[in-house]
Design an enzyme around this catalytic site. Structure first.
Site, PDB file in Angstrom:
ATOM      1  N   ARG A 172       3.500  -2.701 -12.786  1.00 62.71           N
ATOM      2  CA  ARG A 172       4.394  -1.588 -12.440  1.00 62.71           C
ATOM      3  C   ARG A 172       4.726  -0.693 -13.638  1.00 62.71           C
ATOM      4  O   ARG A 172       5.501   0.251 -13.531  1.00 62.71           O
ATOM      5  CB  ARG A 172       5.677  -2.121 -11.789  1.00 62.71           C
ATOM      6  CG  ARG A 172       6.356  -1.126 -10.898  1.00 62.71           C
ATOM      7  CD  ARG A 172       7.303  -1.762  -9.911  1.00 62.71           C
ATOM      8  NE  ARG A 172       6.594  -2.220  -8.733  1.00 62.71           N
ATOM      9  CZ  ARG A 172       7.128  -2.976  -7.783  1.00 62.71           C
ATOM     10  NH1 ARG A 172       8.385  -3.361  -7.870  1.00 62.71           N
ATOM     11  NH2 ARG A 172       6.424  -3.336  -6.734  1.00 62.71           N
ATOM     12  N   ASP A 214       0.181  -3.060 -10.527  1.00 59.90           N
ATOM     13  CA  ASP A 214      -0.052  -4.375 -11.131  1.00 59.90           C
ATOM     14  C   ASP A 214       1.250  -4.847 -11.779  1.00 59.90           C
ATOM     15  O   ASP A 214       2.074  -5.506 -11.148  1.00 59.90           O
ATOM     16  CB  ASP A 214      -1.210  -4.253 -12.128  1.00 59.90           C
ATOM     17  CG  ASP A 214      -1.608  -5.578 -12.738  1.00 59.90           C
ATOM     18  OD1 ASP A 214      -1.094  -6.619 -12.311  1.00 59.90           O
ATOM     19  OD2 ASP A 214      -2.430  -5.586 -13.668  1.00 59.90           O
TER      20      ASP A 214
HETATM   21  O1  PRP Z   1       0.915  -1.578 -12.847  1.00 60.29           O
HETATM   22  P1  PRP Z   1       0.247  -1.476 -14.200  1.00 60.29           P
HETATM   23  O2  PRP Z   1       0.218  -2.767 -14.944  1.00 60.29           O
HETATM   24  O3  PRP Z   1       0.806  -0.351 -15.004  1.00 60.29           O
HETATM   25  O4  PRP Z   1      -1.290  -1.187 -13.934  1.00 60.29           O
HETATM   26  C1  PRP Z   1      -1.762  -0.245 -13.016  1.00 60.29           C
HETATM   27  C2  PRP Z   1      -2.545   0.827 -13.690  1.00 60.29           C
HETATM   28  O5  PRP Z   1      -3.646   0.259 -14.416  1.00 60.29           O
HETATM   29  C3  PRP Z   1      -4.839   0.942 -14.091  1.00 60.29           C
HETATM   30  O6  PRP Z   1      -5.002   2.035 -14.921  1.00 60.29           O
HETATM   31  P2  PRP Z   1      -5.863   2.029 -16.253  1.00 60.29           P
HETATM   32  O7  PRP Z   1      -4.955   2.232 -17.436  1.00 60.29           O
HETATM   33  O8  PRP Z   1      -6.743   0.836 -16.284  1.00 60.29           O
HETATM   34  O9  PRP Z   1      -6.672   3.390 -16.095  1.00 60.29           O
HETATM   35  P3  PRP Z   1      -7.668   3.926 -14.970  1.00 60.29           P
HETATM   36  O10 PRP Z   1      -6.869   4.265 -13.731  1.00 60.29           O
HETATM   37  O11 PRP Z   1      -8.226   5.155 -15.573  1.00 60.29           O
HETATM   38  O12 PRP Z   1      -8.684   2.851 -14.712  1.00 60.29           O
HETATM   39  C4  PRP Z   1      -4.590   1.435 -12.683  1.00 60.29           C
HETATM   40  O13 PRP Z   1      -5.386   2.544 -12.356  1.00 60.29           O
HETATM   41  C5  PRP Z   1      -3.128   1.770 -12.663  1.00 60.29           C
HETATM   42  O14 PRP Z   1      -2.884   3.116 -13.034  1.00 60.29           O
END
Ligand code: PRP
Length: 207
Positions: free
Chosen positions: A118, A116
């Site tokens: 990154r 998303d």
């Molecule tokens: O590119 P970014 O903006 O960093 O977002 C991407 C991250 O966000 C979500 O994790 P989340 O923290 O929601 O946890 P989860 O995987 O346990 O749902 C997803 O699983 C990715 O790991």
């Protein structure tokens, strides 16, 4: 449930994108020595891609789980609210020792479901690199041919908050199953009505 403006992705779609990515990984960087799954979203894609990375007669590629969660960081003071990555789980070097002496010189594949902003991938790459570098220094070695590649099921096409350092990746590749517009993505493992979810995904062509 209404189909609203989310992008619905079916299990079939995830499976096929993992299969396609595995072919590309095998023909570019070769078979990874270890998969690092970023939980929770990276767990199911990691297990699926392992199926296609495994070659007949070979041992399964070990999957190591790391837990990373994004939390709102209210202390940035900037107009864009920052997000901070919190480690909820990290590599278990003791368990890895069953497979290798260390990760130095290994072909490492990091897997998550979505890129998303990154922030999470940047954190994972930087911290994994740092840990292995420290390990190498303790052993009087250098990083050798340690290579980091990244696979995400979906990459959102949007401005990113962080960039991935190619030098750290050392010839490893970044691969997304499919680049998508910046919309809320509904993955099947989050659904409480998988039949309707799958119908929406099929209607949107994501099966
Ligand atoms: O590119 P970014 O903006 O960093 O977002 C991407 C991250 O966000 C979500 O994790 P989340 O923290 O929601 O946890 P989860 O995987 O346990 O749902 C997803 O699983 C990715 O790991």
């Amino acid at each position: 449930m209404s189909s609203d403006d989310k992008l619905y992705i079916s299990y079939n779609c995830v499976h096929k994108l993992c299969q396609k990515a595995a072919t590309e990984i095998l023909s570019t960087i070769g078979k990874p020595d270890v998969i690092v799954a970023i939980g929770g979203g990276g767990f199911i894609p990691s297990r699926i891609i392992r199926t296609f990375l495994r070659q007949t007669g070979e041992k399964n590629i070990p999957i190591q789980a790391i837990g990373l969660s994004l939390y709102e960081d209210m202390g940035t003071g900037s107009d864009a609210i920052g997000k901070e990555v919190i480690r909820t789980q990290w590599l278990d070097f003791g368990a890895l020792a069953q497979h290798f002496d260390s990760l130095i010189g290994k072909n490492i594949l990091i897997v998550d479901e979505v890129d998303d902003t990154r922030t999470t991938l940047h954190y994972a790459l930087t911290e994994l690199y740092q840990d292995i570098k420290e390990n190498a220094e303790q052993l009087g070695k250098d990083m050798g041919n340690t290579k980091f590649s990244i696979f995400v099921v979906n990459n959102k096409l949007k401005p990113k908050r962080a960039e991935l350092n190619k030098e750290l990746m050392n010839g490893g590749i970044y691969l997304s199953g499919e680049d998508v517009e910046d919309r809320w993505i509904a993955y099947p493992w989050e659904s409480n009505d998988i039949d309707t979810h799958t119908e929406f995904a099929i209607k949107q062509g994501n099966n």
